[in-house]
Design an enzyme around this catalytic site. Sequence first.
Site, short mmCIF file in Angstrom:
data_model
loop_
_atom_site.label_atom_id
_atom_site.label_comp_id
_atom_site.label_asym_id
_atom_site.label_seq_id
_atom_site.Cartn_x
_atom_site.Cartn_y
_atom_site.Cartn_z
N PHE A 30 44.37 36.97 -18.18
CA PHE A 30 44.07 35.76 -18.91
C PHE A 30 43.50 35.81 -20.33
CE2 PHE A 30 40.32 32.50 -18.61
CZ PHE A 30 40.91 31.53 -19.34
N TYR B 283 30.60 45.19 -10.25
CA TYR B 283 31.16 44.57 -11.46
C TYR B 283 29.95 44.27 -12.39
CZ TYR B 283 33.28 40.95 -14.51
OH TYR B 283 33.71 40.01 -15.53
P1 NAD Z 1 42.31 39.38 -15.85
O1 NAD Z 1 42.13 39.71 -14.51
O2 NAD Z 1 43.12 38.36 -16.11
O3 NAD Z 1 42.71 40.50 -17.04
C1 NAD Z 1 42.33 41.84 -16.82
C2 NAD Z 1 43.39 42.45 -17.40
O4 NAD Z 1 42.94 43.94 -16.99
C3 NAD Z 1 44.58 42.53 -16.04
O5 NAD Z 1 45.71 42.09 -16.81
C4 NAD Z 1 44.68 43.79 -15.61
O6 NAD Z 1 45.82 44.18 -15.13
C5 NAD Z 1 43.98 44.79 -16.81
N1 NAD Z 1 43.50 45.92 -16.01
C6 NAD Z 1 42.54 46.07 -15.21
N2 NAD Z 1 42.28 47.44 -15.05
C7 NAD Z 1 43.01 48.10 -15.95
C8 NAD Z 1 43.07 49.47 -16.27
N3 NAD Z 1 42.31 50.27 -15.59
N4 NAD Z 1 43.94 49.82 -17.15
C9 NAD Z 1 44.62 48.74 -18.08
N5 NAD Z 1 44.62 47.58 -17.81
C10 NAD Z 1 43.74 47.14 -16.57
O7 NAD Z 1 40.88 38.99 -16.14
P2 NAD Z 1 40.12 38.11 -17.57
O8 NAD Z 1 39.48 36.63 -16.81
O9 NAD Z 1 41.28 38.02 -18.59
O10 NAD Z 1 39.05 38.98 -17.99
C11 NAD Z 1 39.02 39.78 -19.06
C12 NAD Z 1 37.92 40.57 -19.38
O11 NAD Z 1 36.94 39.75 -19.64
C13 NAD Z 1 37.25 41.29 -18.22
O12 NAD Z 1 36.98 42.54 -18.85
C14 NAD Z 1 36.16 40.43 -17.83
O13 NAD Z 1 35.43 41.32 -17.31
C15 NAD Z 1 35.87 39.62 -19.03
N6 NAD Z 1 35.11 38.48 -18.58
C16 NAD Z 1 36.00 37.56 -18.15
C17 NAD Z 1 35.35 36.29 -17.90
C18 NAD Z 1 36.09 35.00 -17.53
O14 NAD Z 1 35.40 33.80 -17.39
N7 NAD Z 1 37.50 34.96 -17.36
C19 NAD Z 1 33.83 36.16 -18.00
C20 NAD Z 1 33.21 37.13 -18.26
C21 NAD Z 1 33.83 38.34 -18.66
#
Ligand code: NAD
Length: 314
Positions: free
Chosen positions: A14, A148
Amino acid sequence: MSKKRVLITGAAGFLGSHLCDRFIKEGYHVIGMDNLLTGNIKNIEHLFPLPEFEYYHHDVTKFVHVPGQLDYILHFASPASPIDYLKKPIQTLKVGSLGTHNLLGLAKEKKARILVASTSEVYGDPNVHPQPEEYWGNVNPVGPRGVYDEAKRFMESITMAYHNFHGVETRIVRIFNTYGPRMRLDDGRALPAFMSQALTGQDLTLFGDGSQTRSFCYVDDLVDGIYRLLLSDYHMPVNIGNPEEITLKQFAEEILALTGARQEIVYMPLPKDDPKQRKPDITKARQLLGWEPKVNRKDGLKITYEYFKEALNK
Ligand code: NAD
Protein backbone atom coordinates in the site's frame (compact mmCIF):
# COMPACT_ATOMS: atom_id res chain seq x y z
CA MET A 1 22.63 15.17 -14.89
CA SER A 2 21.87 11.56 -13.96
CA LYS A 3 18.82 10.91 -11.82
CA LYS A 4 19.17 10.21 -8.08
CA ARG A 5 18.55 6.55 -7.34
CA VAL A 6 16.23 5.41 -4.57
CA LEU A 7 15.56 1.86 -3.35
CA ILE A 8 12.06 1.32 -1.92
CA THR A 9 11.41 -1.96 -0.08
CA GLY A 10 7.82 -3.11 0.27
CA ALA A 11 7.25 -1.43 -3.11
CA ALA A 12 4.25 -3.59 -4.06
CA GLY A 13 2.46 -2.76 -0.81
CA PHE A 14 0.00 0.00 0.00
CA LEU A 15 2.46 2.69 1.14
CA GLY A 16 5.46 1.47 -0.87
CA SER A 17 3.57 1.74 -4.15
CA HIS A 18 2.45 5.31 -3.43
CA LEU A 19 6.04 6.20 -2.52
CA CYS A 20 7.23 4.75 -5.85
CA ASP A 21 4.72 7.00 -7.65
CA ARG A 22 5.84 10.08 -5.72
CA PHE A 23 9.56 9.53 -6.29
CA ILE A 24 9.04 8.87 -10.00
CA LYS A 25 7.03 12.11 -10.16
CA GLU A 26 9.85 13.98 -8.41
CA GLY A 27 12.33 12.80 -11.09
CA TYR A 28 14.12 9.93 -9.31
CA HIS A 29 15.18 6.54 -10.64
CA VAL A 30 13.21 4.11 -8.47
CA ILE A 31 14.19 0.53 -7.66
CA GLY A 32 11.23 -1.26 -6.08
CA MET A 33 11.90 -4.41 -4.05
CA ASP A 34 9.31 -6.82 -2.68
CA ASN A 35 8.69 -10.54 -2.12
CA LEU A 36 4.88 -10.18 -2.36
CA LEU A 37 4.33 -11.59 1.13
CA THR A 38 1.42 -9.20 1.71
CA GLY A 39 1.74 -6.93 -1.34
CA ASN A 40 0.19 -7.04 -4.78
CA ILE A 41 2.16 -6.57 -7.99
CA LYS A 42 -0.89 -4.81 -9.50
CA ASN A 43 -0.09 -1.82 -7.27
CA ILE A 44 3.06 -1.09 -9.32
CA GLU A 45 2.29 -2.68 -12.69
CA HIS A 46 1.63 0.75 -14.19
CA LEU A 47 5.28 1.64 -13.51
CA PHE A 48 6.80 -1.34 -15.36
CA PRO A 49 6.92 0.34 -18.79
CA LEU A 50 8.89 3.30 -17.38
CA PRO A 51 12.68 3.30 -17.92
CA GLU A 52 13.11 5.07 -14.58
CA PHE A 53 11.56 2.14 -12.68
CA GLU A 54 13.07 -1.29 -11.92
CA TYR A 55 11.56 -4.10 -9.88
CA TYR A 56 13.52 -6.70 -7.89
CA HIS A 57 11.63 -9.68 -6.48
CA HIS A 58 13.60 -10.29 -3.30
CA ASP A 59 13.15 -11.15 0.37
CA VAL A 60 15.02 -8.44 2.29
CA THR A 61 15.68 -10.76 5.23
CA LYS A 62 18.24 -12.37 2.88
CA PHE A 63 21.40 -10.50 1.87
CA VAL A 64 20.42 -7.47 -0.25
CA HIS A 65 22.54 -6.51 -3.23
CA VAL A 66 21.73 -3.68 -5.63
CA PRO A 67 24.22 -2.87 -8.40
CA GLY A 68 25.30 0.74 -8.97
CA GLN A 69 24.97 3.89 -6.94
CA LEU A 70 22.18 4.43 -4.41
CA ASP A 71 21.34 7.80 -2.93
CA TYR A 72 18.37 6.89 -0.75
CA ILE A 73 16.80 3.78 0.75
CA LEU A 74 13.24 3.66 2.11
CA HIS A 75 12.62 0.50 4.12
CA PHE A 76 8.87 -0.15 4.04
CA ALA A 77 8.84 -3.96 3.75
CA SER A 78 6.87 -5.57 6.59
CA PRO A 79 3.45 -7.07 7.19
CA ALA A 80 1.57 -4.10 8.61
CA SER A 81 -1.97 -5.02 9.59
CA PRO A 82 -2.74 -7.09 12.70
CA ILE A 83 -4.28 -9.87 10.58
CA ASP A 84 -1.10 -10.11 8.52
CA TYR A 85 1.42 -9.99 11.31
CA LEU A 86 -0.52 -12.41 13.50
CA LYS A 87 -0.51 -14.88 10.57
CA LYS A 88 3.17 -14.24 9.84
CA PRO A 89 4.76 -13.50 13.22
CA ILE A 90 8.25 -14.84 12.47
CA GLN A 91 8.49 -13.11 9.07
CA THR A 92 7.39 -9.88 10.79
CA LEU A 93 10.13 -10.13 13.40
CA LYS A 94 12.68 -11.07 10.75
CA VAL A 95 11.89 -8.24 8.35
CA GLY A 96 12.04 -5.68 11.18
CA SER A 97 15.34 -7.07 12.51
CA LEU A 98 17.34 -8.98 9.86
CA GLY A 99 15.77 -7.00 7.01
CA THR A 100 16.58 -3.66 8.65
CA HIS A 101 20.12 -4.87 9.42
CA ASN A 102 20.65 -5.83 5.76
CA LEU A 103 19.38 -2.48 4.52
CA LEU A 104 21.45 -0.50 7.00
CA GLY A 105 24.48 -2.47 5.78
CA LEU A 106 23.57 -1.57 2.21
CA ALA A 107 23.18 2.12 3.18
CA LYS A 108 26.62 2.04 4.79
CA GLU A 109 28.20 0.38 1.75
CA LYS A 110 26.59 2.80 -0.73
CA LYS A 111 26.86 5.88 1.50
CA ALA A 112 23.11 6.26 1.01
CA ARG A 113 20.66 7.95 3.36
CA ILE A 114 18.11 5.47 4.76
CA LEU A 115 14.62 6.16 6.08
CA VAL A 116 12.91 3.36 8.01
CA ALA A 117 9.15 2.95 8.43
CA SER A 118 8.38 2.74 12.13
CA THR A 119 4.91 3.00 13.58
CA SER A 120 2.69 4.48 16.25
CA GLU A 121 2.59 0.90 17.58
CA VAL A 122 5.96 1.58 19.26
CA TYR A 123 3.81 3.52 21.78
CA GLY A 124 1.75 0.36 22.46
CA ASP A 125 -1.38 1.07 24.48
CA PRO A 126 -0.24 4.59 25.42
CA ASN A 127 -0.53 6.16 28.88
CA VAL A 128 0.23 9.57 27.40
CA HIS A 129 -2.16 11.27 25.05
CA PRO A 130 -1.54 12.52 22.37
CA GLN A 131 1.78 10.77 21.86
CA PRO A 132 4.89 12.93 21.41
CA GLU A 133 8.09 11.35 20.08
CA GLU A 134 9.68 11.52 23.56
CA TYR A 135 7.13 9.07 24.99
CA TRP A 136 8.71 5.61 25.43
CA GLY A 137 5.54 3.62 25.05
CA ASN A 138 3.63 0.88 26.83
CA VAL A 139 4.20 -2.33 24.92
CA ASN A 140 3.63 -5.92 26.01
CA PRO A 141 6.57 -7.81 24.47
CA VAL A 142 4.95 -11.23 24.85
CA GLY A 143 1.42 -10.24 23.86
CA PRO A 144 0.05 -11.04 20.39
CA ARG A 145 0.99 -7.61 18.97
CA GLY A 146 4.51 -7.86 20.43
CA VAL A 147 5.89 -9.40 17.22
CA TYR A 148 5.15 -6.21 15.31
CA ASP A 149 5.69 -3.62 18.04
CA GLU A 150 8.99 -5.06 19.22
CA ALA A 151 10.26 -5.62 15.66
CA LYS A 152 9.70 -1.92 15.03
CA ARG A 153 11.27 -0.90 18.34
CA PHE A 154 14.33 -3.00 17.48
CA MET A 155 14.32 -1.40 14.02
CA GLU A 156 14.54 2.04 15.62
CA SER A 157 17.35 0.93 17.98
CA ILE A 158 19.54 -0.62 15.30
CA THR A 159 18.94 2.39 13.04
CA MET A 160 20.13 4.73 15.79
CA ALA A 161 23.13 2.44 16.41
CA TYR A 162 24.14 2.62 12.72
CA HIS A 163 23.76 6.38 12.88
CA ASN A 164 25.80 6.78 16.07
CA PHE A 165 28.40 4.06 15.52
CA HIS A 166 28.86 4.03 11.72
CA GLY A 167 27.75 7.58 10.91
CA VAL A 168 25.08 6.37 8.48
CA GLU A 169 22.55 9.09 7.58
CA THR A 170 19.28 7.78 8.98
CA ARG A 171 15.68 8.95 9.28
CA ILE A 172 12.91 7.34 11.33
CA VAL A 173 9.24 7.99 10.61
CA ARG A 174 6.59 6.86 13.10
CA ILE A 175 3.54 6.35 10.93
CA PHE A 176 0.05 6.58 12.38
CA ASN A 177 -2.99 4.88 10.78
CA THR A 178 -3.06 5.72 7.11
CA TYR A 179 -5.73 4.99 4.52
CA GLY A 180 -6.37 5.38 0.83
CA PRO A 181 -6.51 3.53 -2.48
CA ARG A 182 -4.53 0.24 -2.71
CA MET A 183 -5.30 -0.85 0.84
CA ARG A 184 -6.42 -4.46 0.77
CA LEU A 185 -10.12 -4.99 1.42
CA ASP A 186 -9.28 -8.04 3.54
CA ASP A 187 -6.38 -6.66 5.61
CA GLY A 188 -8.56 -6.59 8.73
CA ARG A 189 -8.06 -2.91 9.52
CA ALA A 190 -11.13 -0.91 10.50
CA LEU A 191 -11.52 1.14 7.33
CA PRO A 192 -11.33 -1.64 4.70
CA ALA A 193 -13.39 -3.90 6.95
CA PHE A 194 -16.18 -1.32 7.33
CA MET A 195 -16.11 -0.43 3.65
CA SER A 196 -16.20 -4.00 2.40
CA GLN A 197 -19.02 -4.80 4.84
CA ALA A 198 -20.95 -1.72 3.71
CA LEU A 199 -20.41 -2.61 0.05
CA THR A 200 -21.38 -6.26 0.38
CA GLY A 201 -24.51 -5.82 2.49
CA GLN A 202 -23.08 -7.13 5.76
CA ASP A 203 -23.47 -5.52 9.18
CA LEU A 204 -20.47 -3.46 10.31
CA THR A 205 -18.51 -5.18 13.10
CA LEU A 206 -17.18 -3.01 15.89
CA PHE A 207 -14.77 -4.50 18.42
CA GLY A 208 -15.47 -3.43 22.00
CA ASP A 209 -17.99 -0.64 22.53
CA GLY A 210 -16.54 1.48 19.72
CA SER A 211 -15.35 4.21 22.09
CA GLN A 212 -11.67 3.54 21.29
CA THR A 213 -10.21 6.33 19.17
CA ARG A 214 -8.05 6.39 16.06
CA SER A 215 -6.84 9.13 13.79
CA PHE A 216 -6.69 8.48 10.06
CA CYS A 217 -4.25 10.12 7.68
CA TYR A 218 -4.84 10.17 3.93
CA VAL A 219 -2.02 8.46 2.04
CA ASP A 220 -0.97 11.48 -0.08
CA ASP A 221 -0.46 13.53 3.09
CA LEU A 222 1.62 10.77 4.66
CA VAL A 223 3.79 10.38 1.56
CA ASP A 224 4.42 14.12 1.52
CA GLY A 225 5.52 14.03 5.19
CA ILE A 226 7.88 11.12 4.45
CA TYR A 227 9.32 12.90 1.44
CA ARG A 228 10.01 16.01 3.51
CA LEU A 229 11.52 14.01 6.37
CA LEU A 230 13.87 12.14 4.03
CA LEU A 231 15.19 15.43 2.66
CA SER A 232 15.43 17.07 6.11
CA ASP A 233 18.54 16.96 8.29
CA TYR A 234 16.78 15.48 11.36
CA HIS A 235 17.72 11.95 12.43
CA MET A 236 15.49 11.42 15.48
CA PRO A 237 12.01 9.82 15.11
CA VAL A 238 9.20 12.00 13.75
CA ASN A 239 5.47 11.26 14.03
CA ILE A 240 3.54 11.58 10.79
CA GLY A 241 -0.22 11.21 11.04
CA ASN A 242 -3.44 13.12 11.22
CA PRO A 243 -4.21 14.39 14.74
CA GLU A 244 -7.96 14.58 14.13
CA GLU A 245 -9.27 11.93 16.48
CA ILE A 246 -12.48 9.97 16.03
CA THR A 247 -14.09 7.07 17.88
CA LEU A 248 -14.46 3.88 15.88
CA LYS A 249 -18.22 4.07 16.41
CA GLN A 250 -18.36 7.55 14.82
CA PHE A 251 -16.14 6.26 12.05
CA ALA A 252 -18.46 3.32 11.29
CA GLU A 253 -21.38 5.79 11.20
CA GLU A 254 -19.50 8.05 8.79
CA ILE A 255 -18.89 5.10 6.47
CA LEU A 256 -22.54 4.07 6.58
CA ALA A 257 -23.50 7.65 5.70
CA LEU A 258 -20.97 7.83 2.86
CA THR A 259 -21.95 4.54 1.28
CA GLY A 260 -25.67 4.95 1.89
CA ALA A 261 -25.69 1.41 3.31
CA ARG A 262 -28.61 0.51 5.59
CA GLN A 263 -26.88 -2.13 7.67
CA GLU A 264 -26.57 -2.17 11.44
CA ILE A 265 -23.47 -1.89 13.60
CA VAL A 266 -22.81 -5.11 15.59
CA TYR A 267 -20.49 -5.41 18.56
CA MET A 268 -17.77 -8.07 19.10
CA PRO A 269 -15.31 -8.62 21.99
CA LEU A 270 -12.23 -6.38 21.99
CA PRO A 271 -9.02 -8.15 20.89
CA LYS A 272 -6.20 -8.46 23.48
CA ASP A 273 -3.93 -5.39 23.86
CA ASP A 274 -6.02 -3.29 21.46
CA PRO A 275 -4.95 0.35 22.00
CA LYS A 276 -7.74 2.51 23.49
CA GLN A 277 -6.51 5.82 22.11
CA ARG A 278 -4.29 6.80 19.26
CA LYS A 279 -3.50 10.35 18.25
CA PRO A 280 -0.18 11.78 17.09
CA ASP A 281 1.41 14.89 18.49
CA ILE A 282 2.71 16.40 15.23
CA THR A 283 4.42 19.48 16.70
CA LYS A 284 7.82 18.24 15.44
CA ALA A 285 6.58 17.55 11.90
CA ARG A 286 5.02 21.03 11.83
CA GLN A 287 8.13 22.77 13.12
CA LEU A 288 10.88 20.76 11.43
CA LEU A 289 9.24 19.85 8.14
CA GLY A 290 6.58 22.55 7.74
CA TRP A 291 4.17 19.63 7.32
CA GLU A 292 0.60 19.05 8.35
CA PRO A 293 -2.19 17.00 6.78
CA LYS A 294 -4.23 18.76 4.11
CA VAL A 295 -6.82 16.22 2.98
CA ASN A 296 -9.94 16.19 5.15
CA ARG A 297 -11.51 12.86 6.08
CA LYS A 298 -14.62 13.41 4.01
CA ASP A 299 -12.66 13.87 0.77
CA GLY A 300 -10.14 11.12 1.54
CA LEU A 301 -12.89 8.62 2.37
CA LYS A 302 -14.74 9.43 -0.84
CA ILE A 303 -11.67 8.71 -2.99
CA THR A 304 -11.00 5.50 -1.06
CA TYR A 305 -14.62 4.40 -1.35
CA GLU A 306 -14.50 4.84 -5.16
CA TYR A 307 -11.35 2.72 -5.24
CA PHE A 308 -12.91 -0.08 -3.17
CA LYS A 309 -16.11 -0.03 -5.22
CA GLU A 310 -14.10 -0.53 -8.38
CA ALA A 311 -11.87 -3.18 -6.79
CA LEU A 312 -14.95 -5.19 -5.73
CA ASN A 313 -16.43 -5.02 -9.23
CA LYS A 314 -13.26 -6.37 -10.90
P1 NAD B 1 1.66 -3.66 3.04
O1 NAD B 1 1.49 -5.02 3.61
O2 NAD B 1 0.66 -3.18 2.04
O3 NAD B 1 3.09 -3.52 2.37
C1 NAD B 1 4.24 -4.14 2.88
C2 NAD B 1 5.01 -4.72 1.72
O4 NAD B 1 6.21 -5.35 2.21
C3 NAD B 1 4.23 -5.81 0.97
O5 NAD B 1 4.22 -5.54 -0.41
C4 NAD B 1 4.99 -7.10 1.29
O6 NAD B 1 4.91 -8.05 0.27
C5 NAD B 1 6.41 -6.56 1.51
N1 NAD B 1 7.25 -7.44 2.32
C6 NAD B 1 6.97 -7.99 3.52
N2 NAD B 1 8.01 -8.73 3.95
C7 NAD B 1 8.98 -8.63 3.00
C8 NAD B 1 10.30 -9.15 2.87
N3 NAD B 1 10.82 -9.95 3.81
N4 NAD B 1 11.02 -8.83 1.77
C9 NAD B 1 10.50 -8.02 0.80
N5 NAD B 1 9.26 -7.50 0.87
C10 NAD B 1 8.51 -7.80 1.96
O7 NAD B 1 1.75 -2.65 4.27
P2 NAD B 1 1.74 -1.05 4.28
O8 NAD B 1 0.51 -0.62 4.95
O9 NAD B 1 2.07 -0.52 2.94
O10 NAD B 1 2.96 -0.76 5.26
C11 NAD B 1 4.25 -0.45 4.76
C12 NAD B 1 5.19 -0.12 5.92
O11 NAD B 1 4.69 0.98 6.66
C13 NAD B 1 5.37 -1.27 6.90
O12 NAD B 1 6.72 -1.31 7.31
C14 NAD B 1 4.47 -0.89 8.05
O13 NAD B 1 4.94 -1.42 9.25
C15 NAD B 1 4.56 0.63 8.02
N6 NAD B 1 3.36 1.25 8.61
C16 NAD B 1 2.17 1.29 7.93
C17 NAD B 1 1.07 1.89 8.52
C18 NAD B 1 -0.26 2.02 7.79
O14 NAD B 1 -1.19 2.66 8.30
N7 NAD B 1 -0.43 1.46 6.62
C19 NAD B 1 1.16 2.43 9.81
C20 NAD B 1 2.37 2.35 10.48
C21 NAD B 1 3.48 1.78 9.87
